[in-house]
Design a protein around this motif. Structure first.
Motif, PDB file in Angstrom:
ATOM      1  N   ALA A  15      37.756  29.336  40.368  1.00 30.20           N
ATOM      2  CA  ALA A  15      37.429  30.263  39.281  1.00 30.20           C
ATOM      3  C   ALA A  15      37.591  31.713  39.722  1.00 30.20           C
ATOM      4  CB  ALA A  15      36.006  30.011  38.786  1.00 30.20           C
ATOM      5  N   SER A  16      37.119  32.027  40.920  1.00 28.46           N
ATOM      6  CA  SER A  16      37.228  33.409  41.400  1.00 28.46           C
ATOM      7  C   SER A  16      38.685  33.790  41.645  1.00 28.46           C
ATOM      8  CB  SER A  16      36.406  33.586  42.679  1.00 28.46           C
ATOM      9  OG  SER A  16      36.906  32.744  43.718  1.00 28.46           O
ATOM     10  N   ARG A  17      39.471  32.797  42.151  1.00 30.44           N
ATOM     11  CA  ARG A  17      40.895  33.097  42.356  1.00 30.44           C
ATOM     12  C   ARG A  17      41.590  33.345  41.028  1.00 30.44           C
ATOM     13  NH1 ARG A  17      40.953  28.727  46.183  1.00 30.44           N
ATOM     14  NH2 ARG A  17      42.154  27.467  44.688  1.00 30.44           N
ATOM     15  N   ASN A  18      41.239  32.568  40.006  1.00 32.77           N
ATOM     16  CA  ASN A  18      41.830  32.776  38.681  1.00 32.77           C
ATOM     17  C   ASN A  18      41.456  34.135  38.115  1.00 32.77           C
ATOM     18  OD1 ASN A  18      43.109  30.293  38.666  1.00 32.77           O
ATOM     19  ND2 ASN A  18      41.408  29.246  37.635  1.00 32.77           N
ATOM     20  N   ARG A  19      40.195  34.546  38.340  1.00 33.11           N
ATOM     21  CA  ARG A  19      39.776  35.863  37.849  1.00 33.11           C
ATOM     22  C   ARG A  19      40.537  36.980  38.552  1.00 33.11           C
ATOM     23  NH1 ARG A  19      34.575  33.472  37.885  1.00 33.11           N
ATOM     24  NH2 ARG A  19      34.166  34.371  39.957  1.00 33.11           N
ATOM     25  N   ARG A  20      40.693  36.850  39.863  1.00 32.84           N
ATOM     26  CA  ARG A  20      41.455  37.869  40.595  1.00 32.84           C
ATOM     27  C   ARG A  20      42.906  37.899  40.138  1.00 32.84           C
ATOM     28  NH1 ARG A  20      38.382  36.067  45.121  1.00 32.84           N
ATOM     29  NH2 ARG A  20      40.114  34.712  45.773  1.00 32.84           N
ATOM     30  N   GLY A  21      43.473  36.704  39.882  1.00 35.42           N
ATOM     31  CA  GLY A  21      44.855  36.645  39.405  1.00 35.42           C
ATOM     32  C   GLY A  21      45.026  37.321  38.059  1.00 35.42           C
ATOM     33  N   LYS A  22      44.066  37.068  37.129  1.00 36.48           N
ATOM     34  CA  LYS A  22      44.133  37.703  35.812  1.00 36.48           C
ATOM     35  C   LYS A  22      43.957  39.219  35.922  1.00 36.48           C
ATOM     36  CE  LYS A  22      42.530  33.689  33.163  1.00 36.48           C
ATOM     37  NZ  LYS A  22      41.457  33.137  32.290  1.00 36.48           N
ATOM     38  N   THR A  23      43.071  39.643  36.837  1.00 34.23           N
ATOM     39  CA  THR A  23      42.852  41.089  37.012  1.00 34.23           C
ATOM     40  C   THR A  23      44.124  41.782  37.477  1.00 34.23           C
ATOM     41  OG1 THR A  23      40.517  40.710  37.564  1.00 34.23           O
ATOM     42  CG2 THR A  23      41.492  42.819  38.226  1.00 34.23           C
ATOM     43  N   TRP A  24      44.768  41.209  38.495  1.00 40.78           N
ATOM     44  CA  TRP A  24      46.007  41.817  38.985  1.00 40.78           C
ATOM     45  C   TRP A  24      47.120  41.733  37.947  1.00 40.78           C
ATOM     46  CZ3 TRP A  24      46.229  45.151  42.605  1.00 40.78           C
ATOM     47  CH2 TRP A  24      45.325  45.109  43.673  1.00 40.78           C
ATOM     48  N   HIS A  25      47.129  40.667  37.158  1.00 42.80           N
ATOM     49  CA  HIS A  25      48.115  40.547  36.083  1.00 42.80           C
ATOM     50  C   HIS A  25      47.954  41.692  35.083  1.00 42.80           C
ATOM     51  CE1 HIS A  25      50.824  38.637  33.231  1.00 42.80           C
ATOM     52  NE2 HIS A  25      49.896  38.772  32.284  1.00 42.80           N
ATOM     53  N   ILE A  26      46.713  42.008  34.733  1.00 44.16           N
ATOM     54  CA  ILE A  26      46.455  43.102  33.795  1.00 44.16           C
ATOM     55  C   ILE A  26      46.842  44.444  34.422  1.00 44.16           C
ATOM     56  CG2 ILE A  26      44.618  44.357  32.597  1.00 44.16           C
ATOM     57  CD1 ILE A  26      43.165  41.666  32.273  1.00 44.16           C
ATOM     58  N   PHE A  80      49.136  45.006  36.733  1.00 46.93           N
ATOM     59  CA  PHE A  80      50.589  45.124  36.784  1.00 46.93           C
ATOM     60  C   PHE A  80      51.163  45.409  35.396  1.00 46.93           C
ATOM     61  CE2 PHE A  80      50.406  42.109  40.644  1.00 46.93           C
ATOM     62  CZ  PHE A  80      50.227  43.195  41.494  1.00 46.93           C
ATOM     63  N   GLN A  81      50.607  44.753  34.380  1.00 46.11           N
ATOM     64  CA  GLN A  81      51.068  45.028  33.014  1.00 46.11           C
ATOM     65  C   GLN A  81      50.782  46.470  32.622  1.00 46.11           C
ATOM     66  OE1 GLN A  81      49.294  42.080  30.396  1.00 46.11           O
ATOM     67  NE2 GLN A  81      51.275  41.059  30.158  1.00 46.11           N
ATOM     68  N   ALA A  82      49.600  46.964  32.958  1.00 44.46           N
ATOM     69  CA  ALA A  82      49.243  48.342  32.627  1.00 44.46           C
ATOM     70  C   ALA A  82      50.166  49.327  33.345  1.00 44.46           C
ATOM     71  CB  ALA A  82      47.781  48.614  33.007  1.00 44.46           C
ATOM     72  N   ALA A  83      50.484  49.037  34.613  1.00 45.29           N
ATOM     73  CA  ALA A  83      51.386  49.914  35.357  1.00 45.29           C
ATOM     74  C   ALA A  83      52.770  49.952  34.708  1.00 45.29           C
ATOM     75  CB  ALA A  83      51.494  49.442  36.804  1.00 45.29           C
ATOM     76  N   THR A  84      53.231  48.786  34.239  1.00 47.64           N
ATOM     77  CA  THR A  84      54.532  48.727  33.565  1.00 47.64           C
ATOM     78  C   THR A  84      54.519  49.527  32.272  1.00 47.64           C
ATOM     79  OG1 THR A  84      54.919  46.523  34.495  1.00 47.64           O
ATOM     80  CG2 THR A  84      56.289  47.185  32.633  1.00 47.64           C
ATOM     81  N   VAL A  85      53.445  49.395  31.501  1.00 46.87           N
ATOM     82  CA  VAL A  85      53.329  50.130  30.232  1.00 46.87           C
ATOM     83  C   VAL A  85      53.296  51.634  30.490  1.00 46.87           C
ATOM     84  CG1 VAL A  85      51.821  50.581  28.258  1.00 46.87           C
ATOM     85  CG2 VAL A  85      52.218  48.238  29.012  1.00 46.87           C
TER      86      VAL A  85
END
Length: 424
Positions: A24-35, A37-42
């Motif tokens: 669960a914690s790994r999934n949360r960290r993955g989603k956080t970094w995904h957001i 990276f998306q924000a940086a792209t935007v």
């Protein structure tokens, strides 16, 4: 218990699968970094869009022109100078200008070889002497036209020959005209030719040397202290500020090798006026600048080729060089070209080393390999440093030309890279 942290069994002994508590914690960290990276792209897209909008906003808009002399005074059978033929405009120049001025224009480029647009630019600059009184951005021109017209009415008091036009600063004449001291007749032809010749010299020297050095370091060099020092220095040189390469180019190519870079050894220059501040010196300086980048990227591309291809070649009796030429290099070419594209993109936008080497800011003739020169980044820098608004409009138009030229060169290299990738 299996390695994934789940318990399992058969029949009555079966127990529910238990998830690893860390999942669960790994999934949360993955989603956080995904957001993130998306924000940086935007953010990057927004910033790039704002930059392009700012450039386009300066390329189009209303411009108020004033002629020192009325163009109607030079009309032939009711035809204004801008609509006259090239022969008529040449006749007008010979009537209005002194023989010395005509001879100077002929030495730069014969009038008979100039287009109608080029000759009219001379008429506008030397005879009509048009100048920009005021200019407005695209957003102001479209959204606040009434304010523009009111300002023009106020200017008419002091400028009775004022003429308001909606213009594009980026035109075919802008691309084909040489530099000029007047904004209305200035162009970037000499800067475009200077950039293309400089990059051509850069590629001709940096690409074969960089790829050759990468082949030696990856395929032939042994792991000893000397080669380790060479590799470390190459990695460090990739991060050296570009102006340092300009100083190096000034010391070596401009001064130490002046007879070579000025063309004296070929008799292509006059000994009394020749200097090493030429396109050849600039190209060699930029070649030194991008050489470490090409070497490092080529090494990575060669290193990525599977060892099985090399062993297969050796197993069939091929020599080391035959294996490299027939198997390693063809498979490494896409990666090598990718690194070269990045290096050229850096070189084509460089300004600091060219200023040190001696790039000029006012060139009215088409440059040669052993002549004084300017480039688009130098021209843009020179125009943006002027206080008048019209020069900043021209700088924005030149930026678009530079972007188009860079995209075209990169697109050609990408097509070539993809062709090799499909072939091998």
């Amino acid at each position: 218990m299996n390695q994934g942290g789940f318990s399992q069994g058969n029949g009555k002994d079966a127990v529910p699968l238990v998830a690893n508590p860390n999942t669960a914690s790994r999934n949360r960290r993955g989603k956080t970094w995904h957001i993130i990276f998306q924000a940086a792209t935007v953010v990057a897209i927004i910033v790039l869009s704002a930059l392009l909008f700012n450039i386009m906003d300066s390329v189009f808009g209303y411009v108020a022109y004033e002629y020192k002399l009325d163009p109607a005074d030079f009309a032939v059978e009711g035809i204004l100078p801008e609509d006259q033929s090239r022969e008529q405009l040449i006749t007008l120049l010979k009537i209005e200008l002194s023989s010395g001025a005509i001879n100077k224009l002929e030495n730069e480029k014969p009038l008979a070889e100039r287009s109608q647009a080029e000759v009219y630019a001379l008429v506008s600059e030397r005879i009509l002497k048009s100048k920009v009184v005021a200019s407005w951005s695209l957003t102001t021109s479209l959204l606040n036209r009434s304010a523009v017209e009111e300002e023009v009415r106020q200017l008419l008091v002091d400028h009775p020959r004022l003429e308001l036009k909606f213009v594009s600063w980026l035109t075919s004449n802008f691309i084909t005209r040489p530099q000029s001291s007047e904004a209305v007749t200035a162009g970037v032809r000499t800067a475009i030719l200077g950039s293309l010749l400089t990059i051509l010299v850069t590629i001709l020297f940096a690409f074969p040397l960089g790829v050759g050095a990468a082949i030696y370091l990856e395929e032939y060099a042994t792991d000893n202290w000397l080669n380790r020092i060479i590799q470390t220095n190459i990695n460090n040189l990739a991060g050296v500020p570009s102006i340092i390469y300009g100083i190096l180019g000034l010391a070596i190519f401009v001064r130490a090798l002046e007879s070579l870079t000025s063309g004296l050894f070929l008799g292509a220059a006059d000994a009394s006026t020749a200097t090493g501040r030429t396109i050849l010196s600039a190209g060699l300086t930029l070649a030194l600048l991008i050489l470490p980048v090409i070497i490092i990227n080529s090494q990575e591309a060669i290193r990525a080729v599977p060892q099985s291809l090399r062993k297969a070649g050796y197993g069939l009796g091929a020599t080391k060089w035959q294996t490299i030429w027939a198997h390693v290099l063809p498979n490494a070419v896409p990666g090598i070209l990718t690194g070269t594209i990045l290096a050229i993109s850096r070189a084509i936008g460089e300004t600091a080393p060219l200023i040190v080497v001696g790039a000029s800011t006012a060139i009215s003739f088409d440059p040669g390999i052993f002549s004084r020169f300017t480039t688009l980044p130098i021209q843009i820098y020179q125009w943006t440093s002027r206080p008048q608004d019209e020069w900043r409009h021209l700088a924005s138009a030149a930026i678009l030309v530079l972007l188009i030229m860079l995209i075209s060169l990169n697109a050609s290299a990408i097509v070539l890279r993809n062709r090799f990738a499909r072939k091998y």
